[in-house]
Design an enzyme around this catalytic site. Structure first.
Site, PDB file in Angstrom:
ATOM      1  N   ARG A  85       0.484  -1.203  -0.137  1.00  0.00           N
ATOM      2  CA  ARG A  85       0.141   0.321   0.065  1.00  0.00           C
ATOM      3  C   ARG A  85       0.945   1.171   0.008  1.00  0.00           C
ATOM      4  O   ARG A  85       0.567   2.344  -0.795  1.00  0.00           O
ATOM      5  CB  ARG A  85      -0.938   0.094   1.142  1.00  0.00           C
ATOM      6  CG  ARG A  85      -1.965  -0.831   1.050  1.00  0.00           C
ATOM      7  CD  ARG A  85      -3.009  -0.876   0.025  1.00  0.00           C
ATOM      8  NE  ARG A  85      -3.762   0.523   0.185  1.00  0.00           N
ATOM      9  CZ  ARG A  85      -4.561   0.728  -0.567  1.00  0.00           C
ATOM     10  NH1 ARG A  85      -5.034  -0.006  -1.563  1.00  0.00           N
ATOM     11  NH2 ARG A  85      -5.497   1.934  -0.240  1.00  0.00           N
ATOM     12  N   HIS A 115      -4.470  -1.564  -8.144  1.00  0.00           N
ATOM     13  CA  HIS A 115      -5.440  -1.664  -6.885  1.00  0.00           C
ATOM     14  C   HIS A 115      -4.392  -2.702  -6.136  1.00  0.00           C
ATOM     15  O   HIS A 115      -3.820  -3.418  -6.384  1.00  0.00           O
ATOM     16  CB  HIS A 115      -6.534  -2.501  -7.299  1.00  0.00           C
ATOM     17  CG  HIS A 115      -7.378  -2.934  -6.066  1.00  0.00           C
ATOM     18  ND1 HIS A 115      -7.953  -2.213  -5.307  1.00  0.00           N
ATOM     19  CD2 HIS A 115      -7.243  -4.139  -5.481  1.00  0.00           C
ATOM     20  CE1 HIS A 115      -8.514  -3.019  -4.253  1.00  0.00           C
ATOM     21  NE2 HIS A 115      -7.842  -4.333  -4.395  1.00  0.00           N
TER      22      HIS A 115
END
Length: 138
Positions: A85, A115
């Site tokens: 992330r 994503h």
């Protein structure tokens, strides 16, 4: 060992960024356990974005995700959810730092190249959707 789900979105595939993204993942020491290029069905896109089903932009998300092929990845490594992330960067391109994947390549909120699961729980759910019937621990 922890696993996560990453996906190169249609804009990333179209712009030829698959190799660059994979290289960044591997340079970080993560292992790609599984990878497939595929055309996303409307049903899979709806299931993937189920948490946004009642939001006004839901239809746009589904349309974008089904607009071209994606590359789905099962990635493994220590603290891979959190670290990936950070590598990906913020959703809004204007907030994504240079050096992150989105900071370097994203164009808009939806056309943001990649994503990544935002939690271990999301990773388990998303891996189950995208790699159905396949074990989570390789």
């Amino acid at each position: 060992m922890e696993q996560t789900f990453l996906m190169v979105k249609p804009d990333g595939v179209e712009r030829g960024l698959i190799g660059e993204i994979i290289a960044r993942i591997e340079r970080k020491g993560f292992v790609i356990r599984e990878m497939k290029m595929m055309q996303v069905t409307e049903e899979l896109a709806q299931a993937h974005y189920a948490e946004h089903a009642e939001k006004p932009f839901f239809g746009e998300l589904v349309t974008f995700l089904t607009s071209g092929p994606v590359v789905a990845l099962r990635v493994e490594g220590e603290d891979v959810v959190t670290v990936s992330r950070m590598m990906i960067g913020k959703t809004k391109p204007t907030e994504a730092l240079p050096g992150t994947i989105r900071g370097d390549f994203a164009n808009t909120m939806s056309e943001n190249v990649i994503h990544g699961s935002d939690s271990v729980e999301s990773a388990e759910r998303e891996l189950g959707l995208w790699f159905q019937g396949q074990p989570l621990n390789v």
